[in-house]
Design an enzyme around this catalytic site. Sequence first.
Site, PDB file in Angstrom:
ATOM      1  N   ASP A  45       0.863  -1.183   0.000  1.00 32.74           N
ATOM      2  CA  ASP A  45       0.000   0.000   0.000  1.00 32.74           C
ATOM      3  C   ASP A  45       0.901   1.236   0.000  1.00 32.74           C
ATOM      4  O   ASP A  45       1.506   1.563   1.020  1.00 32.74           O
ATOM      5  CB  ASP A  45      -0.905  -0.017   1.230  1.00 32.74           C
ATOM      6  CG  ASP A  45      -1.788   1.206   1.339  1.00 32.74           C
ATOM      7  OD1 ASP A  45      -1.725   2.083   0.443  1.00 32.74           O
ATOM      8  OD2 ASP A  45      -2.547   1.303   2.321  1.00 32.74           O
ATOM      9  N   TYR A  77      -4.741   6.593  -8.416  1.00 31.80           N
ATOM     10  CA  TYR A  77      -6.175   6.878  -8.380  1.00 31.80           C
ATOM     11  C   TYR A  77      -6.492   7.521  -9.722  1.00 31.80           C
ATOM     12  O   TYR A  77      -5.997   8.599 -10.035  1.00 31.80           O
ATOM     13  CB  TYR A  77      -6.498   7.828  -7.230  1.00 31.80           C
ATOM     14  CG  TYR A  77      -7.973   8.122  -7.043  1.00 31.80           C
ATOM     15  CD1 TYR A  77      -8.677   7.573  -5.977  1.00 31.80           C
ATOM     16  CD2 TYR A  77      -8.668   8.960  -7.915  1.00 31.80           C
ATOM     17  CE1 TYR A  77     -10.027   7.836  -5.792  1.00 31.80           C
ATOM     18  CE2 TYR A  77     -10.008   9.223  -7.746  1.00 31.80           C
ATOM     19  CZ  TYR A  77     -10.690   8.665  -6.683  1.00 31.80           C
ATOM     20  OH  TYR A  77     -12.027   8.926  -6.523  1.00 31.80           O
ATOM     21  N   THR A  78      -7.322   6.870 -10.557  1.00 34.84           N
ATOM     22  CA  THR A  78      -7.502   7.318 -11.936  1.00 34.84           C
ATOM     23  C   THR A  78      -8.923   7.766 -12.267  1.00 34.84           C
ATOM     24  O   THR A  78      -9.202   8.085 -13.423  1.00 34.84           O
ATOM     25  CB  THR A  78      -7.103   6.194 -12.909  1.00 34.84           C
ATOM     26  OG1 THR A  78      -7.902   5.030 -12.647  1.00 34.84           O
ATOM     27  CG2 THR A  78      -5.628   5.846 -12.765  1.00 34.84           C
ATOM     28  N   TYR A 142      -7.869  15.528  -9.964  1.00 32.33           N
ATOM     29  CA  TYR A 142      -7.055  14.412 -10.456  1.00 32.33           C
ATOM     30  C   TYR A 142      -5.715  14.917 -10.988  1.00 32.33           C
ATOM     31  O   TYR A 142      -4.645  14.439 -10.591  1.00 32.33           O
ATOM     32  CB  TYR A 142      -7.802  13.648 -11.546  1.00 32.33           C
ATOM     33  CG  TYR A 142      -6.926  12.676 -12.301  1.00 32.33           C
ATOM     34  CD1 TYR A 142      -6.414  11.538 -11.670  1.00 32.33           C
ATOM     35  CD2 TYR A 142      -6.591  12.892 -13.641  1.00 32.33           C
ATOM     36  CE1 TYR A 142      -5.595  10.652 -12.353  1.00 32.33           C
ATOM     37  CE2 TYR A 142      -5.777  12.014 -14.322  1.00 32.33           C
ATOM     38  CZ  TYR A 142      -5.283  10.896 -13.682  1.00 32.33           C
ATOM     39  OH  TYR A 142      -4.457  10.030 -14.361  1.00 32.33           O
TER      40      TYR A 142
END
Length: 316
Positions: A45, A77-78, A142
């Site tokens: 992680d 994270y997409t 993002y």
Amino acid sequence: MEKKLVIVTGASGQLGKEIEYVTLSTIDSTSSEYEYVFLDHSKLDITDYHQSLMTIDEILKENGLKKPSFIVNCAAYTNVNGAESDVKNAMDINAHGSDNLAKLCSWYDSVLIHISTDYVYNGEKNTPYIASLDTPSPIGIYGMSKYLGERYIVGSGCKYLIFRTSWLYSTYGKNFVKNMVNKLFNEHMATVVCDQVGSPTYARDLAYFIVENIESGSLESFASGTYHFCNKGVASWFDLTTAIADIMSKYTNFPRPEVRSCYSREYPCVVKRPSYSVLDTEETFDIFDGYPKYWRDSLEQCIDLLAKEGYFSTEK
């Protein structure tokens, strides 16, 4: 021969899966200098520095090594829309997670290969963005989270190679191409924006580029820098969807699906996206091994693979 270690994070994502495919299908493990270890979120992680350190130390101990030669960060994270409301997760993974890996690479004296995005740019240009000249100015959470990750890496003092890519897709995972294939197959039509332009990029091409340049043995001593990697050519989301419809029609018995164009102002979206995010790759391919493939050729290769997997079977 003592193997050198390559750790790939985010191994369950589309790029991680493609890198694993490339290593298994093209590398002779008996002659390669490198051993590849693929770790998904459950095993490493990146948002937890101490867990990541313990995991890597354990792998090093098992292999009798002092350090990884490379850490390839495919964890991200997409969800562009989701990031606007899920700010903490986007920042934790894309920014702080990247910072953690940079600190680990600095500690181990390893090279961090990090994947970033065209969304670090605001899209206000009308000529391709050049990594060495154009300053990022993201317009959404993002893009901001990915740019902060880049800044943490650059400021960490670790050896790094950042590769910004664009409109990534694959037969693995969730992505625009697979979404459109399913929509066109089931609904026979789609309405897609025509005023957002970029370079669709097949994740397998990026995977080959990364692995081939690791295997060449030159990257460990390479100067740190930020570069662009994408397939050759330019397309709007409408152009891309039209190409998907053209290619998939050879695998179906019904007429070619209908693709309609619209403007982004007509399409409800929680976040503004860059209207132009084409990346210039000349600097990249002047330095590294490989060449950019034309986006439509790679798209056809990907859809051909989806066909072999039964995507166009009526029994699917």
